[in-house]
Design a protein around this motif. Sequence first.
Motif, PDB file in Angstrom:
ATOM      1  N   VAL A   1       1.077  -1.266  -0.314  1.00 32.01           N
ATOM      2  CA  VAL A   1       0.429  -0.540   0.079  1.00 32.01           C
ATOM      3  C   VAL A   1       0.904   1.075   0.086  1.00 32.01           C
ATOM      4  O   VAL A   1       0.489   2.318  -0.739  1.00 32.01           O
ATOM      5  N   GLN A   2       1.901   1.191   0.866  1.00 35.71           N
ATOM      6  CA  GLN A   2       2.798   2.338   1.012  1.00 35.71           C
ATOM      7  C   GLN A   2       3.428   2.596  -0.509  1.00 35.71           C
ATOM      8  O   GLN A   2       3.615   4.084  -1.088  1.00 35.71           O
ATOM      9  N   TYR A   3       4.039   1.726  -1.214  1.00 38.18           N
ATOM     10  CA  TYR A   3       4.488   0.937  -3.225  1.00 38.18           C
ATOM     11  C   TYR A   3       3.477   2.170  -4.147  1.00 38.18           C
ATOM     12  O   TYR A   3       3.572   3.303  -4.161  1.00 38.18           O
ATOM     13  N   LEU A   4       2.116   1.985  -3.284  1.00 41.17           N
ATOM     14  CA  LEU A   4       1.378   2.630  -4.220  1.00 41.17           C
ATOM     15  C   LEU A   4       0.380   4.223  -3.961  1.00 41.17           C
ATOM     16  O   LEU A   4       0.407   5.052  -5.331  1.00 41.17           O
ATOM     17  N   CYS A   5       0.909   4.358  -2.510  1.00 46.56           N
ATOM     18  CA  CYS A   5       0.057   5.625  -2.191  1.00 46.56           C
ATOM     19  C   CYS A   5       1.132   6.841  -1.957  1.00 46.56           C
ATOM     20  O   CYS A   5       2.517   6.200  -2.099  1.00 46.56           O
ATOM     21  N   GLY A   6       0.876   8.356  -2.549  1.00 45.30           N
ATOM     22  CA  GLY A   6       1.830   9.449  -2.325  1.00 45.30           C
ATOM     23  C   GLY A   6       1.854   9.344  -1.145  1.00 45.30           C
ATOM     24  O   GLY A   6       2.488  10.237  -0.323  1.00 45.30           O
TER      25      GLY A   6
ATOM     26  N   TYR B   1      -7.101  10.390   2.114  1.00 44.45           N
ATOM     27  CA  TYR B   1      -7.298  11.003   1.021  1.00 44.45           C
ATOM     28  C   TYR B   1      -5.278  10.917   0.782  1.00 44.45           C
ATOM     29  O   TYR B   1      -4.787  11.461   0.380  1.00 44.45           O
ATOM     30  N   THR B   2      -5.036  10.592  -1.202  1.00 45.56           N
ATOM     31  CA  THR B   2      -3.916   9.480  -0.956  1.00 45.56           C
ATOM     32  C   THR B   2      -3.760   9.935  -2.750  1.00 45.56           C
ATOM     33  O   THR B   2      -4.814   9.340  -3.211  1.00 45.56           O
ATOM     34  N   PRO B   3      -3.050  10.314  -3.551  1.00 42.68           N
ATOM     35  CA  PRO B   3      -2.826  10.553  -5.056  1.00 42.68           C
ATOM     36  C   PRO B   3      -1.794   8.869  -5.226  1.00 42.68           C
ATOM     37  O   PRO B   3      -1.674   8.582  -4.418  1.00 42.68           O
ATOM     38  N   LEU B   4      -2.547   8.228  -6.053  1.00 38.87           N
ATOM     39  CA  LEU B   4      -1.480   6.842  -6.498  1.00 38.87           C
ATOM     40  C   LEU B   4      -0.507   8.175  -7.758  1.00 38.87           C
ATOM     41  O   LEU B   4      -1.232   8.419  -8.689  1.00 38.87           O
TER      42      LEU B   4
ATOM     43  N   ASP C   1      -6.520   9.752  -7.873  1.00 36.42           N
ATOM     44  CA  ASP C   1      -6.871  10.638  -6.737  1.00 36.42           C
ATOM     45  C   ASP C   1      -8.042   9.663  -5.371  1.00 36.42           C
ATOM     46  O   ASP C   1      -9.041   9.716  -6.496  1.00 36.42           O
ATOM     47  N   LEU C   2      -7.701   8.788  -4.032  1.00 39.71           N
ATOM     48  CA  LEU C   2      -8.096   7.664  -3.596  1.00 39.71           C
ATOM     49  C   LEU C   2      -8.692   8.200  -2.375  1.00 39.71           C
ATOM     50  O   LEU C   2      -7.348   8.729  -1.399  1.00 39.71           O
ATOM     51  N   THR C   3      -9.472   7.404  -1.864  1.00 37.43           N
ATOM     52  CA  THR C   3      -8.556   7.631  -0.571  1.00 37.43           C
ATOM     53  C   THR C   3      -8.897   5.705  -0.075  1.00 37.43           C
ATOM     54  O   THR C   3      -9.344   4.956  -0.594  1.00 37.43           O
TER      55      THR C   3
END
Length: 186
Positions: free
Chosen positions: A1-6, A19-22, A32-34
């Motif tokens: 998950v950390q690799y995917l999320c900004g 709330y994070t960008p990919l 961008d999603l939650t």
Amino acid sequence: VQYLCGADMEGKQLGSVTYTPLCNSRGGVEADLTVTKLKDADGSNYYYFAAGGNTATKDLAWIRQVLEDNHFKAKIDDDSDSMTLISVQGPYSRKLLQSLTDVDMDNEAFPFSSARWLNIAGCRLLSLRLTFVGELGFELHVPSDSAVSVYRAVREAGEMLSQTECVPVRDAGYRAIDSLSAEKNL
């Protein structure tokens, strides 16, 4: 998950909503999603991704490709067809929802960017304390087979709130989010 999320996902508490960008390998935003950290029935942690309606298919395909390309031993299930999102937004949203559940909805018990399991109209559903319209708000992530009964309960509670508080409670479509946030200068 950390690799995917900004956003930094390390050390997130259960029930936290981020709330994070990919981002792609060039730093461009793919989505961008939650992402909500939850625990399943056997006690294992998992992450619940919620993407915007018209980009969900593209976002899921991108995530699956990243997992495959990087040989991650992770899986992502697509529950889109079995879930419905009902958004309850506005300064009276807490009061409206509190009339439908015995879960404490006040700010200390249910702070911004957190998730709680609620029972509304006999349905167990996940509620995210989020807003994209510049007001207090909640997302109800409802199993599709219960969506009509939950929606009707929310509408009936809205009608009662309209009568007792003299505030309008109305339906609005998904695209209203953009105009409402612009109206609040967000």
